[in-house]
Enzyme design. Sequence first.
Site, PDB file in Angstrom:
ATOM      1  CD  GLN A   3      -2.695  -1.257  -0.114  1.00  0.00           C
ATOM      2  OE1 GLN A   3      -3.286  -0.291  -0.589  1.00  0.00           O
ATOM      3  NE2 GLN A   3      -2.653  -2.439  -0.725  1.00  0.00           N
TER       4      GLN A   3
ATOM      5  CG  HIS B   8      -1.355   2.318  -4.036  1.00  0.00           C
ATOM      6  ND1 HIS B   8      -1.733   2.205  -5.342  1.00  0.00           N
ATOM      7  CD2 HIS B   8      -1.792   1.197  -3.414  1.00  0.00           C
ATOM      8  CE1 HIS B   8      -2.369   1.062  -5.520  1.00  0.00           C
ATOM      9  NE2 HIS B   8      -2.416   0.434  -4.361  1.00  0.00           N
TER      10      HIS B   8
ATOM     11  CD  GLU C 215      -8.226   2.026   0.037  1.00  0.00           C
ATOM     12  OE1 GLU C 215      -8.518   2.090  -1.179  1.00  0.00           O
ATOM     13  OE2 GLU C 215      -7.126   2.413   0.483  1.00  0.00           O
ATOM     14  CG  HIS C 216      -7.050  -2.077   1.385  1.00  0.00           C
ATOM     15  ND1 HIS C 216      -6.439  -0.892   0.998  1.00  0.00           N
ATOM     16  CD2 HIS C 216      -7.673  -2.555   0.284  1.00  0.00           C
ATOM     17  CE1 HIS C 216      -6.673  -0.680  -0.288  1.00  0.00           C
ATOM     18  NE2 HIS C 216      -7.428  -1.669  -0.747  1.00  0.00           N
TER      19      HIS C 216
ATOM     20  CG  ASP D 123      -5.387  -3.853  -4.566  1.00  0.00           C
ATOM     21  OD1 ASP D 123      -6.432  -3.449  -4.029  1.00  0.00           O
ATOM     22  OD2 ASP D 123      -4.251  -3.500  -4.186  1.00  0.00           O
TER      23      ASP D 123
ATOM     24  CD  GLU E 237     -47.704  16.255  10.263  1.00  0.00           C
ATOM     25  OE1 GLU E 237     -47.739  16.421   9.024  1.00  0.00           O
ATOM     26  OE2 GLU E 237     -47.006  15.394  10.823  1.00  0.00           O
TER      27      GLU E 237
ATOM     28  CG  HIS F 262     -51.742  16.713   3.102  1.00  0.00           C
ATOM     29  ND1 HIS F 262     -51.412  17.957   2.638  1.00  0.00           N
ATOM     30  CD2 HIS F 262     -50.715  15.887   2.764  1.00  0.00           C
ATOM     31  CE1 HIS F 262     -50.225  17.904   2.045  1.00  0.00           C
ATOM     32  NE2 HIS F 262     -49.778  16.661   2.101  1.00  0.00           N
TER      33      HIS F 262
END
Length: 433
Positions: A262, A265, A330-331, A364, A418, A423
């Site tokens: 990693q 990267h 992430e991982h 991956d 309400e 309605h």
Amino acid sequence: MSAPVLKYQGALSALDPEARRKLLARTGESDAQVASRVQAIIARVRAEGDRALFDFAREFDRVELQALEVPRARWDVALESIPSGVREALTRAARNIARAHAAQRPQATEVETERGVVVGRRPDPLSRVGVYAPGGRAVYPSSVLMGVVPAKVAGVGEVIVCSPPGPDGLPSAGVLAAAALAGADRVFALGGAGAVAALAYGTRSVPRVDRIVGPGNAYVAAAKLQVVDAVAIDAPAGPSEILVVADASAQPEAVARELLAQAEHDPEACCVALVVGASLAQAVRDAVEQQARVARRGDIVLAALGSRGAVLRIDSLEEAWPFVADFAPEHLLLATSKPSEDLARVRNAGTVFVGQRASVAFGDYLTGANHVLPTAGLARAYSGLSVLDFYRWTTWQRVTPEAAAAMADDVGTLADSEGLFAHAAAARAWRAP
């Protein structure tokens, strides 16, 4: 004596509050300069359309484009030009991605909430999506597969790939080959914030899409966040990261390999291991030092480990799980003696690799799981890219005459409370005679 490779060492429990905060809050300070430049790029694309895109290709990619769209014939040439071994591996990866994501297709549902009242929900594929594929220093044909294949499995009507042009005016051969293998419909030689803006708002050449997915640099990430008024996006993403939890069953060299995988990267990648016991923690640190100093992408690896690398000692696995939940990696790799049992303890991870042989590298590329994942702790709320990202849902309600009469008074009472008197009248009109 050389300086330590890792930024953080020692016991997790002894980590000072500021260091812990930096590990957990990985987004860093907001880059106002990037945001401002991205805002200007988006504004130009909205105002000038294709003309701005051609200008940006000259300015940022240093290439004079003849056209924004890449003809399909060039995809075919790229597919034929890549080494046969790479083509076979990409084909295998696409097949596994399709199998994994086909199993995730959602189903329509209906439920009778009370007699005569039926509520339903139906998944409808999006009409058009855009898949961003990085170029320049980071060229990942595998990311094209991770975006395009699930979209096609979901039944998306049109899938468009955007990737920056190289000196020849085309995206990399690997990206074009992957687009062909994955079944993309169109490819544009567009990169950065300009590509995101074009996909979000549309130009004469580039059609507007319903969702934009795929990784990118800081400008792409910032642009995606700035266009959410017009288009859906996947999870905001930053530099890659990994958290390894290891006990006495783990091989120190294997843990170190995962951290380095990693780290290579990005200089901003975050690579952390929680290791049970002082002796194993020291062995992992030694292995990291040894591997980092001979790594082929050594400058990037050393920069990442020196700024956000950590091997931290824990006394037992029980100490790991609260940190895992807070870190939300992430991982997450479980290099433990009973990883399948430990999986049940995990909360908040983009994806989990169960056992030290389940290398992140396999995920991956080839397992079929998606590698487009939330970073910077966003796994607390976001999931990795999946086939579900390429649907919207249509809901409906059916009401029989008897059910309408049965609901009329209660709905009228609630609406009156309400202050919504129209309605109330609409509901009471269906009372039984």
